[in-house]
Design a protein around this motif. Structure first.
Motif, PDB file in Angstrom:
ATOM      1  N   LEU A 165     -42.719  -7.575  -9.684  1.00 53.09           N
ATOM      2  CA  LEU A 165     -42.737  -8.117  -8.335  1.00 53.09           C
ATOM      3  C   LEU A 165     -42.637  -7.042  -7.257  1.00 53.09           C
ATOM      4  O   LEU A 165     -43.092  -7.250  -6.137  1.00 53.09           O
ATOM      5  N   LEU A 166     -42.033  -5.914  -7.581  1.00 58.56           N
ATOM      6  CA  LEU A 166     -41.803  -4.881  -6.580  1.00 58.56           C
ATOM      7  C   LEU A 166     -42.405  -3.551  -7.029  1.00 58.56           C
ATOM      8  O   LEU A 166     -41.695  -2.582  -7.304  1.00 58.56           O
ATOM      9  N   PRO A 167     -43.714  -3.463  -7.115  1.00 56.42           N
ATOM     10  CA  PRO A 167     -44.352  -2.230  -7.590  1.00 56.42           C
ATOM     11  C   PRO A 167     -44.353  -1.172  -6.496  1.00 56.42           C
ATOM     12  O   PRO A 167     -44.280  -1.482  -5.309  1.00 56.42           O
ATOM     13  N   PRO A 168     -44.441   0.092  -6.868  1.00 52.67           N
ATOM     14  CA  PRO A 168     -44.598   1.131  -5.841  1.00 52.67           C
ATOM     15  C   PRO A 168     -45.969   1.006  -5.194  1.00 52.67           C
ATOM     16  O   PRO A 168     -46.959   0.736  -5.875  1.00 52.67           O
ATOM     17  N   VAL A 198     -48.801  -3.432  -1.801  1.00 45.92           N
ATOM     18  CA  VAL A 198     -49.640  -2.657  -0.878  1.00 45.92           C
ATOM     19  C   VAL A 198     -50.512  -1.722  -1.703  1.00 45.92           C
ATOM     20  O   VAL A 198     -50.019  -1.024  -2.592  1.00 45.92           O
ATOM     21  N   VAL A 199     -51.810  -1.708  -1.403  1.00 46.33           N
ATOM     22  CA  VAL A 199     -52.753  -0.864  -2.121  1.00 46.33           C
ATOM     23  C   VAL A 199     -53.751  -0.268  -1.126  1.00 46.33           C
ATOM     24  O   VAL A 199     -54.283  -0.982  -0.270  1.00 46.33           O
ATOM     25  N   GLU A 200     -54.004   1.022  -1.257  1.00 45.91           N
ATOM     26  CA  GLU A 200     -55.085   1.654  -0.506  1.00 45.91           C
ATOM     27  C   GLU A 200     -56.324   1.644  -1.387  1.00 45.91           C
ATOM     28  O   GLU A 200     -56.328   2.200  -2.486  1.00 45.91           O
ATOM     29  N   TRP A 231     -53.533  -9.844  -7.967  1.00 42.05           N
ATOM     30  CA  TRP A 231     -53.976  -9.389  -6.645  1.00 42.05           C
ATOM     31  C   TRP A 231     -54.302  -7.903  -6.681  1.00 42.05           C
ATOM     32  O   TRP A 231     -55.360  -7.478  -6.216  1.00 42.05           O
ATOM     33  N   ARG A 232     -53.401  -7.089  -7.237  1.00 35.89           N
ATOM     34  CA  ARG A 232     -53.638  -5.645  -7.259  1.00 35.89           C
ATOM     35  C   ARG A 232     -54.894  -5.307  -8.057  1.00 35.89           C
ATOM     36  O   ARG A 232     -55.718  -4.491  -7.620  1.00 35.89           O
ATOM     37  N   SER A 233     -55.047  -5.946  -9.206  1.00 34.88           N
ATOM     38  CA  SER A 233     -56.215  -5.664 -10.044  1.00 34.88           C
ATOM     39  C   SER A 233     -57.507  -6.066  -9.342  1.00 34.88           C
ATOM     40  O   SER A 233     -58.506  -5.335  -9.376  1.00 34.88           O
ATOM     41  N   LEU A 234     -57.481  -7.223  -8.700  1.00 37.53           N
ATOM     42  CA  LEU A 234     -58.689  -7.709  -8.033  1.00 37.53           C
ATOM     43  C   LEU A 234     -59.047  -6.861  -6.819  1.00 37.53           C
ATOM     44  O   LEU A 234     -60.225  -6.588  -6.560  1.00 37.53           O
ATOM     45  N   VAL A 235     -58.030  -6.423  -6.060  1.00 39.05           N
ATOM     46  CA  VAL A 235     -58.294  -5.565  -4.899  1.00 39.05           C
ATOM     47  C   VAL A 235     -58.898  -4.242  -5.347  1.00 39.05           C
ATOM     48  O   VAL A 235     -59.883  -3.760  -4.777  1.00 39.05           O
ATOM     49  N   ALA A 404     -42.832   5.614   1.850  1.00 42.49           N
ATOM     50  CA  ALA A 404     -42.603   4.265   1.337  1.00 42.49           C
ATOM     51  C   ALA A 404     -41.144   4.111   0.971  1.00 42.49           C
ATOM     52  O   ALA A 404     -40.595   4.939   0.255  1.00 42.49           O
ATOM     53  N   GLU A 405     -40.524   3.062   1.468  1.00 42.60           N
ATOM     54  CA  GLU A 405     -39.141   2.769   1.108  1.00 42.60           C
ATOM     55  C   GLU A 405     -39.102   1.338   0.609  1.00 42.60           C
ATOM     56  O   GLU A 405     -39.521   0.412   1.301  1.00 42.60           O
ATOM     57  N   GLN A 406     -38.575   1.177  -0.588  1.00 42.37           N
ATOM     58  CA  GLN A 406     -38.566  -0.139  -1.218  1.00 42.37           C
ATOM     59  C   GLN A 406     -37.182  -0.404  -1.762  1.00 42.37           C
ATOM     60  O   GLN A 406     -36.550   0.466  -2.338  1.00 42.37           O
ATOM     61  N   ARG A 407     -36.692  -1.603  -1.554  1.00 39.89           N
ATOM     62  CA  ARG A 407     -35.345  -1.903  -2.009  1.00 39.89           C
ATOM     63  C   ARG A 407     -35.238  -3.343  -2.447  1.00 39.89           C
ATOM     64  O   ARG A 407     -35.768  -4.252  -1.812  1.00 39.89           O
ATOM     65  N   LEU A 408     -34.502  -3.511  -3.556  1.00 41.73           N
ATOM     66  CA  LEU A 408     -34.072  -4.823  -3.984  1.00 41.73           C
ATOM     67  C   LEU A 408     -32.715  -5.049  -3.388  1.00 41.73           C
ATOM     68  O   LEU A 408     -31.758  -4.361  -3.718  1.00 41.73           O
TER      69      LEU A 408
END
Length: 409
Positions: A165-168, A198-200, A231-235, A404-408
Motif C-alpha cells: 500500500l505504501l510503495p516508494p 506516485v510514478v514518473e 495502477w502502477r503496472s498499468l501506468v 520523498a517523505e513517506q510515513r505510516l
C-alpha cells in the motif's frame, strides 16, 4: 452451582486473588476441596459446578483463573473432559483431580492439555497452594506467548501490506517533492483499505493516485494492495485516463470478496512543461491546490466509483492550470469525515480549508502532520476512518534534488 467468596486469614494482604472453578459432582469431595482451599492461605473466589454443562455457562459469563476438574462427571469423563474444558477455556489453567487407583489418568490428562493433576486423598494444603499458583502462572505464560506470536504474525502481515500500500515513489528526473502519510481507522490495525502511489512515466509526466476501498480490515487492505499494484503496472505500461480506470475496475470486480465492494480514487497527471494537472475522479473528491494566494478546491468533473456499475466507464477528464510553484494534496475522506469539535457536524472540506488557513507556515511534512493532529483533536476520539494523504510540491524545489517523505502514522 454454588459460589463462595473467601479471603483466607493466612493470605498476605494485597496478594493475588484467584477465581477458581471446581467441576465436581460428588458433594463430599467438593466440600473437602473447599476446606483445603481455606487451609492454603490463598485469597480466592470459588464456584462449584456438578456438570460440564453448568461449567460451560459459568465460563462463558465471566473470567476464571483456574479450573479444578474431576475426571468422572455425569456428562464427560477422562481425557475427553479435559479436551472439552480446554475448548471452553483455552487460556485458563486446568488442574485434574484423579482417584487413588488412576495412576495413568493424571499423565494422560496433562497430555490432553491440563497444567497439572492431584490425587484425591493425597492432597495437602501446601501442595494445593503450590499447584494452583504454578498452574495459573504457567497458563498466563502460555497465553502471553500465544499473544506475542499472534502480534508477530500480525506485524509481519502488516509489513507485507505496508510494502503493497505504501510503495516508494518512482521518481527519475522529476523535481517534484512527494510527501505521504497513512493512518488506519481500525483499532489494532496498521493498515486499512486506502492506497496511494506516485510514478514518473517514460513520457516525463508525473502520475499519482489516491484511493479508498469500501469497508475496513484485511479484505479491504488486500484489495487496496491489488488496485495499487495494478495502477502502477498499468501506468508504466502506458495506460491513461478512462482506459486505465476501466482496467482497474475489471481487476476490482475480479478480486473483490463481495459484489457490494467498491473503490473510489483520484488520478492525477502533473505536466510541469505546460503547467497543468489532469484529473480523473472516480467517486472521489477533488484534491486541494495550494498557491501563494492560499489553498482551494479546484472545480473538476466527477465520475462514478469503481465497481458500482461495472462497464459504465464514466470518468471525464478535467485539466487544471497550475502556477509556477505550488502544491496539490490528494487525500481520502478520513481527513474530513471526523467531527468538527463539539458542533455535532462533520468537518467537511470547508472546515478543512479553515484549518489550513489557520496553520502557521511549515515545510510540507510538518504541515501535513499539523493538519492531521488538528483534525484528530477536533474529532476527540470519535468515529475514525482510514486516512491517506499525498502531497506534491513543485516550483520551490525545482532546482533541488527530488525528495520523498513517506510515513505510516
Amino acid at each position: 452451582m454454588t459460589t463462595t467468596m473467601v479471603s483466607s486469614a493466612g493470605a498476605a494482604t494485597g496478594g493475588p486473588s484467584y477465581r477458581i472453578l471446581l467441576i465436581e459432582d460428588d458433594p463430599g469431595d467438593a466440600l473437602l476441596v473447599e476446606e483445603l482451599l481455606h487451609d492454603t492461605g490463598l485469597r480466592f473466589e470459588l464456584t462449584t459446578c456438578a456438570t460440564l454443562a453448568d461449567a460451560s455457562s459459568t465460563l462463558s459469563s465471566g473470567v476464571t483463573d483456574c479450573i479444578l476438574l474431576d475426571l468422572h462427571l455425569p456428562d464427560a469423563s477422562g481425557t475427553s473432559a479435559v479436551t472439552a474444558v480446554r475448548a471452553l477455556a483455552p487460556h485458563t489453567a486446568v488442574i485434574v483431580l484423579t482417584g487413588l487407583s488412576e495412576a495413568q489418568a493424571g499423565t494422560d490428562a496433562m497430555a490432553a492439555g491440563a497444567q497439572d493433576y492431584l490425587v484425591k486423598g493425597k492432597v495437602e494444603a501446601e501442595l494445593l497452594h503450590r499447584t494452583v499458583r504454578y498452574a495459573v502462572y504457567r497458563s498466563e505464560t502460555e497465553r502471553a506467548g500465544i499473544e506475542a506470536q499472534a502480534a508477530r504474525l500480525r506485524a509481519e502481515e502488516n509489513a507485507r501490506l505496508e510494502r503493497g500500500l505504501l510503495p516508494p515513489p518512482i521518481l527519475d528526473a522529476s523535481s517534484v517533492r512527494v510527501t505521504t502519510r497513512y493512518l488506519p481507522g481500525t483499532a489494532m490495525a496498521l493498515l486499512g483499505g486506502d492506497f496511494l502511489d506516485v510514478v514518473e512515466g517514460d513520457d516525463g509526466l508525473l502520475h499519482a493516485v489516491v484511493g479508498d476501498v469500501s469497508g475496513h480490515g484485511p479484505d479491504a487492505a488486500a484489495l487496496g494492495v491489488c488496485l495499487r499494484i495494478a495502477w502502477r503496472s498499468l501506468v508504466l505500461g502506458g495506460h491513461r485516463g478512462e482506459d486505465l480506470l476501466g482496467l482497474m475496475e475489471r481487476i476490482l470486480v475480479a478480486e473483490r470478496v463481495s459484489p457490494s465492494q467498491f473503490a473510489t480514487c483520484t488520478l492525477l497527471t502533473l505536466d510541469q512543461n505546460v503547467s497543468t494537472a489532469t484529473l480523473h475522479l472516480a467517486g472521489h473528491h477533488e484534491p486541494l491546490l495550494t498557491t501563494t494566494e492560499g489553498t482551494r478546491e479546484p472545480t473538476a468533473a466527477h465520475g462514478i466509483a469503481l465497481g458500482i456499475v461495472p462497464g459504465l466507464r464514466r470518468w471525464p477528464a478535467t485539466v487544471t492550470p497550475l502556477p509556477p510553484g505550488g502544491a496539490l494534496t490528494l487525500y481520502t475522506d478520513g481527513l474530513t469525515e471526523g467531527h468538527n469539535g463539539n458542533s455535532g457536524r462533520r468537518l467537511g472540506v470547508d472546515g478543512l480549508l479553515a484549518l489550513i488557513e489557520a496553520l502557521p507556515p511549515a515545510d510540507p511534512a510538518a504541515h501535513i502532520d499539523q493538519l492531521i493532529t488538528q483534525t484528530h483533536t477536533l474529532n476527540a476520539g470519535r468515529h475514525t476512518d482510514d486516512l491517506a494523504v499525498l502531497r506534491l510540491d513543485w516550483g520551490t524545489h525545482r532546482h533541488g534534488h527530488p525528495a520523498a517523505e513517506q510515513r505510516l502514522g
